[in-house]
Design a protein around this motif. Structure first.
Motif, PDB file in Angstrom:
ATOM      1  N   THR A 169      13.009  38.811   4.410  1.00  0.00           N
ATOM      2  CA  THR A 169      11.719  38.159   4.633  1.00  0.00           C
ATOM      3  C   THR A 169      11.713  36.722   4.126  1.00  0.00           C
ATOM      4  O   THR A 169      10.902  35.912   4.567  1.00  0.00           O
ATOM      5  CB  THR A 169      10.578  38.917   3.931  1.00  0.00           C
ATOM      6  OG1 THR A 169      10.887  39.042   2.531  1.00  0.00           O
ATOM      7  CG2 THR A 169      10.402  40.305   4.520  1.00  0.00           C
ATOM      8  N   ASP A 170      12.577  36.414   3.174  1.00  0.00           N
ATOM      9  CA  ASP A 170      12.603  35.079   2.566  1.00  0.00           C
ATOM     10  C   ASP A 170      14.055  34.662   2.327  1.00  0.00           C
ATOM     11  O   ASP A 170      14.951  35.499   2.178  1.00  0.00           O
ATOM     12  CB  ASP A 170      11.906  35.070   1.196  1.00  0.00           C
ATOM     13  CG  ASP A 170      10.500  35.628   1.217  1.00  0.00           C
ATOM     14  OD1 ASP A 170       9.569  34.848   1.408  1.00  0.00           O
ATOM     15  OD2 ASP A 170      10.355  36.852   1.015  1.00  0.00           O
ATOM     16  N   ARG A 171      14.254  33.352   2.255  1.00  0.00           N
ATOM     17  CA  ARG A 171      15.519  32.779   1.757  1.00  0.00           C
ATOM     18  C   ARG A 171      15.106  31.614   0.862  1.00  0.00           C
ATOM     19  O   ARG A 171      14.809  30.533   1.340  1.00  0.00           O
ATOM     20  CB  ARG A 171      16.405  32.335   2.913  1.00  0.00           C
ATOM     21  CG  ARG A 171      17.821  31.948   2.485  1.00  0.00           C
ATOM     22  CD  ARG A 171      18.789  32.058   3.665  1.00  0.00           C
ATOM     23  NE  ARG A 171      18.450  31.144   4.735  1.00  0.00           N
ATOM     24  CZ  ARG A 171      18.961  29.916   4.868  1.00  0.00           C
ATOM     25  NH1 ARG A 171      19.838  29.464   3.997  1.00  0.00           N
ATOM     26  NH2 ARG A 171      18.598  29.151   5.870  1.00  0.00           N
ATOM     27  N   LEU A 172      15.071  31.876  -0.452  1.00  0.00           N
ATOM     28  CA  LEU A 172      14.465  30.938  -1.399  1.00  0.00           C
ATOM     29  C   LEU A 172      15.410  30.621  -2.541  1.00  0.00           C
ATOM     30  O   LEU A 172      16.278  31.426  -2.905  1.00  0.00           O
ATOM     31  CB  LEU A 172      13.185  31.554  -1.981  1.00  0.00           C
ATOM     32  CG  LEU A 172      12.098  31.975  -0.991  1.00  0.00           C
ATOM     33  CD1 LEU A 172      10.994  32.724  -1.717  1.00  0.00           C
ATOM     34  CD2 LEU A 172      11.541  30.772  -0.250  1.00  0.00           C
ATOM     35  N   SER A 173      15.215  29.461  -3.147  1.00  0.00           N
ATOM     36  CA  SER A 173      16.002  29.080  -4.320  1.00  0.00           C
ATOM     37  C   SER A 173      15.490  29.821  -5.552  1.00  0.00           C
ATOM     38  O   SER A 173      14.348  30.293  -5.598  1.00  0.00           O
ATOM     39  CB  SER A 173      15.914  27.570  -4.550  1.00  0.00           C
ATOM     40  OG  SER A 173      14.598  27.224  -4.967  1.00  0.00           O
ATOM     41  N   PHE A 174      16.335  29.888  -6.569  1.00  0.00           N
ATOM     42  CA  PHE A 174      15.938  30.528  -7.823  1.00  0.00           C
ATOM     43  C   PHE A 174      14.716  29.836  -8.429  1.00  0.00           C
ATOM     44  O   PHE A 174      13.815  30.498  -8.952  1.00  0.00           O
ATOM     45  CB  PHE A 174      17.107  30.511  -8.815  1.00  0.00           C
ATOM     46  CG  PHE A 174      18.168  31.513  -8.505  1.00  0.00           C
ATOM     47  CD1 PHE A 174      18.219  32.729  -9.168  1.00  0.00           C
ATOM     48  CD2 PHE A 174      19.145  31.255  -7.548  1.00  0.00           C
ATOM     49  CE1 PHE A 174      19.201  33.667  -8.899  1.00  0.00           C
ATOM     50  CE2 PHE A 174      20.136  32.183  -7.262  1.00  0.00           C
ATOM     51  CZ  PHE A 174      20.160  33.394  -7.934  1.00  0.00           C
ATOM     52  N   SER A 175      14.684  28.521  -8.357  1.00  0.00           N
ATOM     53  CA  SER A 175      13.534  27.799  -8.927  1.00  0.00           C
ATOM     54  C   SER A 175      12.257  28.097  -8.149  1.00  0.00           C
ATOM     55  O   SER A 175      11.173  28.199  -8.732  1.00  0.00           O
ATOM     56  CB  SER A 175      13.816  26.296  -8.956  1.00  0.00           C
ATOM     57  OG  SER A 175      14.105  25.802  -7.663  1.00  0.00           O
TER      58      SER A 175
END
Length: 322
Positions: free
Chosen positions: A230-236
């Motif tokens: 559902t998402d592809r996000l950075s750790f921050s």
């Protein structure tokens, strides 16, 4: 006439998600496969309408018996329960169990659709630079199914699951923690702050939605890979969403793989290796060109899936207390 699906791991997150989605759809009978039909989880699933059947995934003959007459089968195995053997041995054990299930499924004359929860091959996709035991061994089962069980392979949907957002509530290795006296929370992981993670969102909702969609669109899904994401996000970015949902001020702290392994042992090492491989190829959708089946192919509507923020919001009461 109702068809029957058997679900390995029906008392767990993935198998339970598939079982519930099929029960709620109304046109499937669900047969839950478990080692102990008297367990609390098995009894709860039975109360929801599933037929619970005893079988050990190490017992080939018991699996053949448990699969008799089923039209579809969902398979998931668990690397982490074997981690005390060491990562490589745990991966081999999981692969042995996964192929044992697949081989038993291949002997089921009524079977029309097989869904296998697997993962990309880290060694292959990183050019040999980033081996990851739990990914590589599971992916190796894909190859064996294609090479040794070709009839089953044509009926198989290979399902990839990204990072579980619920781990931020329940998995100590991944949960943020409070820094004493400061009022701040820290999320300490062995990866760069700007590295991207493929996230599967709410496992309980999304695995069921994808599996049911694959079953309802077999001509599009069989022989293909689906990426439950559902998402592809950075750790921050991830810790920013956690902070927004929890209402707590939080910071991301990147640590070395060596430090993480010292803190968390084999589980820390395995997570660090997975993150390191992900830094080289974070977009799984590009890894099997021509073999991927998209949410659009499966006619999944955006509202059917629960993303990272939605999952954390649903788990808000657990984010700080565990």
């Amino acid at each position: 006439m109702s068809r029957t699906i058997a679900a390995i791991g029906s008392t767990g997150q993935q198998g339970g998600a598939v079982a519930r989605a099929c029960l709620q759809a109304g046109d499937w009978k669900v047969r839950g496969i478990t080692r102990n039909v008297q367990s609390r989880g098995a009894q709860a699933m039975a109360a929801e309408g599933a037929e619970m059947v005893t079988a050990d995934i190490d017992d080939h003959d018991a699996l053949i018996k448990a699969f008799k007459g089923v039209h579809a089968l969902f398979c998931v195995t668990d690397f982490w329960q074997h981690l005390g053997l060491g990562a490589d041995a745990a991966g081999r054990k999981e692969a042995e169990q996964a192929f044992n299930i697949a081989h038993a499924a291949s002997k089921t004359s009524t079977l029309e659709h097989y869904i296998f929860s697997t993962l990309p091959n880290a060694t292959r996709l990183s050019g040999g630079q980033r081996p990851v035991a739990h990914m590589d061994q599971k992916s190796g089962v894909d190859d064996r199914i294609r090479e040794e069980l070709s009839d089953l392979a044509r009926k198989t949907t290979f399902m990839w699951l990204g990072w579980y957002s619920a781990n931020m509530a329940f998995f100590p290795v991944i949960r943020p923690f409070e820094l004493p006296l400061s009022g701040k929370w820290l999320w300490m992981q062995p990866s760069k702050a700007d590295a991207l993670l493929p996230i599967c969102g709410d496992v309980g909702a999304n695995v069921g939605a994808y599996a049911l969609a694959a079953l309802n669109n077999p001509e599009r899904a069989r022989g293909k890979y689906v990426n439950v994401r559902t998402d592809r996000l950075s750790f921050s970015h991830i810790i920013g969403i956690w902070s927004e949902v929890s209402g707590k001020d939080a910071e991301y702290v990147s640590v070395s793989a060596e430090t993480f392994e010292k803190l968390w042992g084999p589980a820390g090492r395995e997570m660090a290796l997975q993150y390191a491989s992900g830094e080289m190829w974070d977009d799984w959708d590009t890894q099997r060109p021509g073999e991927m089946c998209t949410p659009e192919d499966l006619r999944i509507k955006p509202g059917e899936l629960v993303d990272l923020k939605g999952n954390l919001t649903n788990l808000k009461s657990k984010l700080l207390s565990g």
